[in-house]
Design an enzyme around this catalytic site. Structure first.
Site, PDB file in Angstrom:
ATOM      1  N   ASP A  38      40.911  53.462  42.175  1.00 49.04           N
ATOM      2  CA  ASP A  38      40.088  52.905  43.250  1.00 49.04           C
ATOM      3  C   ASP A  38      38.636  52.732  42.804  1.00 49.04           C
ATOM      4  O   ASP A  38      37.705  53.088  43.528  1.00 49.04           O
ATOM      5  CB  ASP A  38      40.164  53.778  44.502  1.00 49.04           C
ATOM      6  CG  ASP A  38      39.671  53.041  45.755  1.00 49.04           C
ATOM      7  OD1 ASP A  38      39.599  51.801  45.714  1.00 49.04           O
ATOM      8  OD2 ASP A  38      39.333  53.720  46.744  1.00 49.04           O
TER       9      ASP A  38
ATOM     10  N   SER B 278      32.307  54.125  51.700  1.00 53.75           N
ATOM     11  CA  SER B 278      33.128  53.924  50.505  1.00 53.75           C
ATOM     12  C   SER B 278      32.314  53.351  49.354  1.00 53.75           C
ATOM     13  O   SER B 278      31.609  52.356  49.512  1.00 53.75           O
ATOM     14  CB  SER B 278      34.291  52.977  50.818  1.00 53.75           C
ATOM     15  OG  SER B 278      35.212  53.580  51.683  1.00 53.75           O
TER      16      SER B 278
ATOM     17  N   HIS C  61      38.683  49.174  46.724  1.00 54.03           N
ATOM     18  CA  HIS C  61      39.071  48.608  48.013  1.00 54.03           C
ATOM     19  C   HIS C  61      37.898  47.965  48.751  1.00 54.03           C
ATOM     20  O   HIS C  61      38.111  47.210  49.690  1.00 54.03           O
ATOM     21  CB  HIS C  61      39.747  49.676  48.889  1.00 54.03           C
ATOM     22  CG  HIS C  61      38.837  50.738  49.400  1.00 54.03           C
ATOM     23  ND1 HIS C  61      38.710  51.974  48.803  1.00 54.03           N
ATOM     24  CD2 HIS C  61      37.997  50.768  50.480  1.00 54.03           C
ATOM     25  CE1 HIS C  61      37.863  52.712  49.494  1.00 54.03           C
ATOM     26  NE2 HIS C  61      37.403  52.005  50.508  1.00 54.03           N
TER      27      HIS C  61
END
Length: 218
Positions: free
Chosen positions: A124, A204, A94
């Site tokens: 992911d 992230s 993402h």
């Protein structure tokens, strides 16, 4: 993949001896590894990178930490880590999924463009390849086996929350085998590691590491 559910506040009312650290008092280094947290950080920090992506946002309400400025494009920030000396970087899917331009910045402030060479949206995960990192000293991380994790194991996270590079947070494994819903893509990510180490927007793609400085999650 890791996600953040809250902070743990440890109350320590009794005084510690002059030569006794908080970590030793809590028994965090009972495995024989007596390195201080800053030693572990120093061991891994040059393997962690900041990832800046330029993209045209589709849904302005669903973003990571960004700064638009006067540009018609939006900058989105995330983290990643060096997998090998050929210039492969691991990050979250993402972080780069909608990018029109990807820039990887090292701890020494050197920056390089990169391209996506592999994706696993269901996990992911994305693999990036640096464009011509000639002369850059690439220091790959050491991977550990996350299946050996136990609830209560101490861990550290390194990343770039809100664009603040090389930020270290500390916590424990809160639980393993979680199922993380992903409403944007319509499926859930299985076997997620839950930790109470502070994870914020921009973290992230950054590594979750154990007390040996090995990567156990992302």
């Amino acid at each position: 993949m890791i996600f953040f559910t809250g902070l743990v506040i440890i109350h320590a009312p009794q005084a510690f001896g002059q030569n006794q650290s908080l970590e030793q008092h809590l028994g965090l280094f009972g495995n024989g590894n007596n390195s201080l947290l800053n030693d572990i950080f120093s061991k891994v920090k040059d393997s962690v990178v900041q990832i800046s992506t330029e993209y045209q946002p589709v849904d302005p309400s669903n973003r990571l930490y960004e700064s638009t400025g006067n540009s018609p494009f939006t900058m989105k920030f995330g983290s990643g880590f060096i997998y090998d000396k050929s210039g492969i970087i691991i990050t979250n899917y993402h972080v780069v999924s909608s990018a029109t331009n990807i820039i990887v910045t090292f701890n020494n402030d050197n920056s390089y463009t990169a391209k996506v060479v592999g994706v696993d949206p269901y996990g992911d995960i994305s693999l990036l390849k640096l464009d011509d990192p000639a002369g850059e000293k690439l220091i790959p991380v050491t991977l550990s086996n996350s299946s050996n994790l136990k609830v209560g194991d101490p861990v550290l996270a390194i990343g770039n929350p809100y664009g603040l590079d090389n930020t270290l947070t500390f916590g424990i494994i809160s639980q393993i085998g979680r199922l993380l819903p992903n409403s944007d893509l319509g499926y859930s990510i299985p076997n997620v590691i839950q930790t109470d180490a502070a994870i914020n927007r921009g973290n992230s793609g950054g590594p979750l590491i154990d007390l040996d400085g090995k990567v156990v999650g992302m």
